[in-house]
Design a protein around this motif. Structure first.
Motif, PDB file in Angstrom:
ATOM      1  N   GLN A 210       0.817  -1.216   0.000  1.00 31.21           N
ATOM      2  CA  GLN A 210       0.000   0.000   0.000  1.00 31.21           C
ATOM      3  C   GLN A 210       0.848   1.263   0.000  1.00 31.21           C
ATOM      4  N   ALA A 211       2.060   1.164   0.526  1.00 25.81           N
ATOM      5  CA  ALA A 211       2.906   2.359   0.612  1.00 25.81           C
ATOM      6  C   ALA A 211       3.526   2.717  -0.737  1.00 25.81           C
ATOM      7  N   GLU A 212       3.501   1.808  -1.684  1.00 23.84           N
ATOM      8  CA  GLU A 212       4.102   2.082  -2.991  1.00 23.84           C
ATOM      9  C   GLU A 212       3.474   3.327  -3.615  1.00 23.84           C
ATOM     10  N   PRO A 213       4.290   4.293  -4.042  1.00 25.56           N
ATOM     11  CA  PRO A 213       3.725   5.483  -4.684  1.00 25.56           C
ATOM     12  C   PRO A 213       3.157   5.145  -6.053  1.00 25.56           C
ATOM     13  N   HIS A 214       2.266   6.000  -6.522  1.00 27.49           N
ATOM     14  CA  HIS A 214       1.702   5.810  -7.853  1.00 27.49           C
ATOM     15  C   HIS A 214       2.751   6.176  -8.906  1.00 27.49           C
ATOM     16  N   GLU A 215       2.769   5.413  -9.979  1.00 29.79           N
ATOM     17  CA  GLU A 215       3.644   5.737 -11.103  1.00 29.79           C
ATOM     18  C   GLU A 215       2.978   6.828 -11.941  1.00 29.79           C
ATOM     19  N   ILE A 216       3.680   7.917 -12.142  1.00 27.62           N
ATOM     20  CA  ILE A 216       3.124   9.044 -12.887  1.00 27.62           C
ATOM     21  C   ILE A 216       4.118   9.483 -13.957  1.00 27.62           C
ATOM     22  N   GLU A 237       6.756   7.249  -0.978  1.00 25.88           N
ATOM     23  CA  GLU A 237       6.575   5.960  -0.299  1.00 25.88           C
ATOM     24  C   GLU A 237       6.657   6.134   1.211  1.00 25.88           C
ATOM     25  N   ARG A 238       7.593   6.959   1.660  1.00 30.50           N
ATOM     26  CA  ARG A 238       7.767   7.178   3.103  1.00 30.50           C
ATOM     27  C   ARG A 238       6.540   7.875   3.706  1.00 30.50           C
ATOM     28  N   LEU A 239       5.985   8.844   2.982  1.00 30.44           N
ATOM     29  CA  LEU A 239       4.826   9.568   3.490  1.00 30.44           C
ATOM     30  C   LEU A 239       3.582   8.679   3.515  1.00 30.44           C
ATOM     31  N   ARG A 240       3.380   7.902   2.463  1.00 30.89           N
ATOM     32  CA  ARG A 240       2.241   6.982   2.458  1.00 30.89           C
ATOM     33  C   ARG A 240       2.373   5.954   3.584  1.00 30.89           C
ATOM     34  N   PRO A 248       1.390  10.895  12.884  1.00 28.70           N
ATOM     35  CA  PRO A 248       1.116  12.262  12.425  1.00 28.70           C
ATOM     36  C   PRO A 248       2.237  12.784  11.521  1.00 28.70           C
ATOM     37  N   ILE A 249       1.886  13.753  10.681  1.00 26.71           N
ATOM     38  CA  ILE A 249       2.842  14.420   9.794  1.00 26.71           C
ATOM     39  C   ILE A 249       2.734  15.916  10.028  1.00 26.71           C
ATOM     40  N   ARG A 250       3.887  16.552  10.237  1.00 25.75           N
ATOM     41  CA  ARG A 250       3.931  18.002  10.416  1.00 25.75           C
ATOM     42  C   ARG A 250       4.685  18.600   9.235  1.00 25.75           C
ATOM     43  N   LEU A 268      -2.930  18.528   0.551  1.00 23.55           N
ATOM     44  CA  LEU A 268      -4.181  18.015   0.011  1.00 23.55           C
ATOM     45  C   LEU A 268      -4.069  16.527  -0.315  1.00 23.55           C
ATOM     46  N   ALA A 269      -2.968  16.117  -0.943  1.00 22.00           N
ATOM     47  CA  ALA A 269      -2.794  14.707  -1.287  1.00 22.00           C
ATOM     48  C   ALA A 269      -2.782  13.830  -0.034  1.00 22.00           C
ATOM     49  N   LEU A 270      -2.104  14.291   1.011  1.00 22.73           N
ATOM     50  CA  LEU A 270      -2.058  13.522   2.255  1.00 22.73           C
ATOM     51  C   LEU A 270      -3.420  13.480   2.931  1.00 22.73           C
ATOM     52  N   GLU A 271      -4.161  14.588   2.892  1.00 26.21           N
ATOM     53  CA  GLU A 271      -5.507  14.585   3.459  1.00 26.21           C
ATOM     54  C   GLU A 271      -6.374  13.509   2.805  1.00 26.21           C
TER      55      GLU A 271
END
Length: 627
Positions: A210-216, A237-240, A248-250, A268-271
């Motif tokens: 699930q942590a894998e980032p999307h390929e763009i 990947e680290r943020l996901r 929490p993320i600051r 917004l993406a993290l929200e």
């Protein structure tokens, strides 16, 4: 249910039931470990688990039993009314077999469709919050995170044996509270041994996936930016993963146009990812915080404030300490003291920035660092450009809302990259001409100044038109931009007549302005922007290489065009050469700011001018100077 009467090697099996086992987990003819919980005239009552108990009738026993005594029993009868009858047995060479409760495990993400049902789920405790009523355990499984409310008595910690990070089994009913799904806990058991390890392994595998980032694909083809994609992907990947772990993320970002173009899309993406993972719709309010920083580095004041909030949230809400994400600042030696303060706690740090870095100083303190200078590029790749791609790696569904943002970031920080033409074309396709984009940039700076230390979430969303109100955006931007231009003109009318102009030894036009004496204080534009506006006027007037220094009692803001400066290196040299000067600061190679001891201002400025006069003239170097 049925089960083998022996372990496969001829030894009889004696089952030890897990605490959450029910009558559905036992069968006539099997042997069980039991504990006496009561003695009566006609026999003894025994417990096999929290939910399985029955009677050993006195006619089957050859002795009396004591409360608390352990014994082995055979289940001889399950009556129609559900009562269980046991007989004590003595077995030679018996082997104990652990038996877990057999239940249908459901996923956290499916609970909205199971309101009113009794359910079971296995997961990891990622937060424990004690309220005035129940204790709320946030439990993560492979599909999401759900609040599980357990009540002991008002304000009293339920299940004190359960700790953060434990693998647990939860049994209870699915209810809705204030529009949010939660499990009303009937049973909550810590899973150890093979069951706990199985949950840990299952969650770890799901987390990796699930942590894998999307390929763009990048918004524009730009080889220089493509060099940074591996670092951005690692950070995404680290943020996901951080969201999936319930941490929490600051977000800390420079309080200017580029800083907001960087932070708002990532926020917004993290929200949206938090909403996807958490069953509690209020989770993003507790797990995500964005705060502007006035200085282009992480000040100790900000760090201690962030740490104090984090420790308070840990104690009050049972949260883990946060992941710190620095955007458009955080790359220099000036950040080291604040990072070292956080190093005393479990606070991972990541930086996305385009200021000239000090990797030797900060590298050991960071978990991730994305900076164009680390790949042979420069500040023309703005932080906003990088973070739009980072946000899309976290949640690509926001792409349409972000197509104009890299152009705003580039204009805000005056990028001279060839890719700016492509970004402007992309924004034009989204309905933004260059003039309006410049107004957005001006409006962001204006809003950031007046918001000061407030993130201004809704206001900034409207100004930047990222998850904001489109109609209000089109009205608000020209209003703020015009107000900003009026304030700039007022400031320059006061300051421009007091410029001190001279020709430096290298032939560059040198312009100095005492902003303490000849500019309005505590109003827009601040000293950095005031210096930049004066610098632009001089460049326009002369068309020659220009250095501008706006200074006050204990600071100087530096701008240059056509002169090959290395401001971070100059700052280091000044600090070493001027004893008692207390010089520190930095920025980009050709734009920056420094602080010093006010009593040493004359010595610092003289030395600074001398160093600039020795710098190489490079007419082809158009700093454009990010502000």
């Amino acid at each position: 249910m049925t089960a083998p009467s022996d372990t496969g090697d001829g030894a009889p099996a004696v089952y030890r039931l897990a605490p959450d086992c029910t009558p559905a987990d036992v069968a006539e003819g099997e042997y069980y470990h039991a504990t006496v919980n009561g003695v009566v005239d006609y026999g003894a009552f025994v417990d096999l688990s929290e939910h399985v108990s029955g009677l050993v009738h006195e006619s089957t026993a050859d002795r009396e039993f004591a409360v608390g005594e352990d014994l082995v029993v055979e289940l001889t009868e399950i009556r129609e009314n559900g009562d269980l009858s046991f007989e004590p047995v003595a077995l030679d060479d018996a082997e104990t077999v652990e038996r877990a409760h057999e239940y249908e495990r459901v996923g956290a993400s499916s609970l909205a469709d199971r309101v009113g049902d009794d359910v079971h789920l296995d997961g990891e405790v990622v937060q424990i919050k004690q309220t005035g009523g129940p204790t709320v355990f946030q439990v993560r499984d492979e599909t999401g995170i759900v609040p599980c409310a357990a009540f002991e008595s008002a304000g009293v910690r339920a299940h004190p044996e359960v700790e953060l990070g434990d693998a647990v089994h939860v049994g209870g009913s699915v209810e809705q509270r204030d529009g949010a799904v939660q499990v009303e806990v009937d049973s909550l058991d810590v899973l150890t041994g093979d069951r706990g390890a199985a949950v840990d392994d299952r969650l770890a595998a799901a987390l990796d996936e699930q942590a894998e980032p999307h390929e763009i694909d990048p918004l524009v083809e730009w080889p220089a930016l493509s060099k940074l994609f591996p670092g951005l992907e690692a950070l995404a990947e680290r943020l996901r993963r951080t969201v999936l772990e319930g941490r929490p993320i600051r977000i800390r970002h420079h309080a200017d146009g580029d800083g907001m173009c960087a932070s708002v899309p990532v926020h917004l993406a993290l929200e949206r990812f938090i909403d996807e993972i958490h069953q509690d719709p209020d989770a993003k309010r507790h797990l995500l915080r964005r705060s502007p920083s006035k200085a282009p580095y992480y000040e100790m004041e900000d760090a201690t404030r962030d740490l104090n909030f984090a420790l308070g949230d840990r104690d009050r809400h049972g949260q883990k300490l946060p992941f710190l994400l620095m955007l458009d600042n955080g790359s220099t030696e000036e950040d080291v003291p604040a990072y070292e303060a956080l190093a005393h706690y479990d606070v991972p740090i990541a930086v996305v920035d385009h200021h000239h870095p000090d990797p030797d100083a900060i590298g050991p303190l960071l978990d991730e660092h994305v900076n164009p200078y680390l790949h042979g590029e420069d500040y023309s790749i703005t932080t906003g450009m990088m973070c739009v791609e980072l946000a899309r790696m976290i949640d690509p569904s926001i792409t349409d809302q972000l197509e104009h943002v890299p152009a705003v970031a580039g204009l805000s920080d005056r990028s001279d990259a060839d890719a700016m033409a492509d970004y402007l074309a992309l924004a034009a396709d989204a309905g933004y001409d260059e003039s309006f984009l410049r107004d957005v940039s001006e409006a962001l700076d204006y809003a950031a100044f007046h918001l000061r230390y407030d993130p201004g979430t809704d206001l900034v969303a409207d100004v930047l038109n990222v998850d904001g109100d489109e109609e209000r955006h089109r009205d608000l931007v020209p209003f703020f931009a015009e107000r900003a231009r009026e304030d700039v003109e007022t400031q320059l009318d006061a300051a421009m007549p007091h410029r001190e102009r001279r020709t430096a030894a290298n032939g560059a036009e040198l312009c100095l302005v005492d902003l303490e004496e000849h500019a309005y204080r505590f109003t827009y534009p601040p000293p950095g922007k005031t210096t930049g506006e004066i610098h632009d006027r001089v460049v326009e007037e002369t068309g020659s290489p220009v250095i501008t220094i706006g200074y006050g009692p204990d600071f100087a803001v530096l701008r240059s065009d056509g002169v090959r400066l290395d401001i971070p290196e100059m700052v280091a040299e000044l600090n070493e050469e001027i004893e008692g000067g207390g010089v520190y600061g930095g920025g980009h190679l050709v734009v920056g700011s420094i602080k010093f001891v006010s009593g040493m201002r004359e010595a610092v400025l003289d030395a600074l001018v001398e160093k600039m006069a020795d710098a190489e003239i490079a007419p082809d170097l158009q700093a454009g100077a990010p502000r």
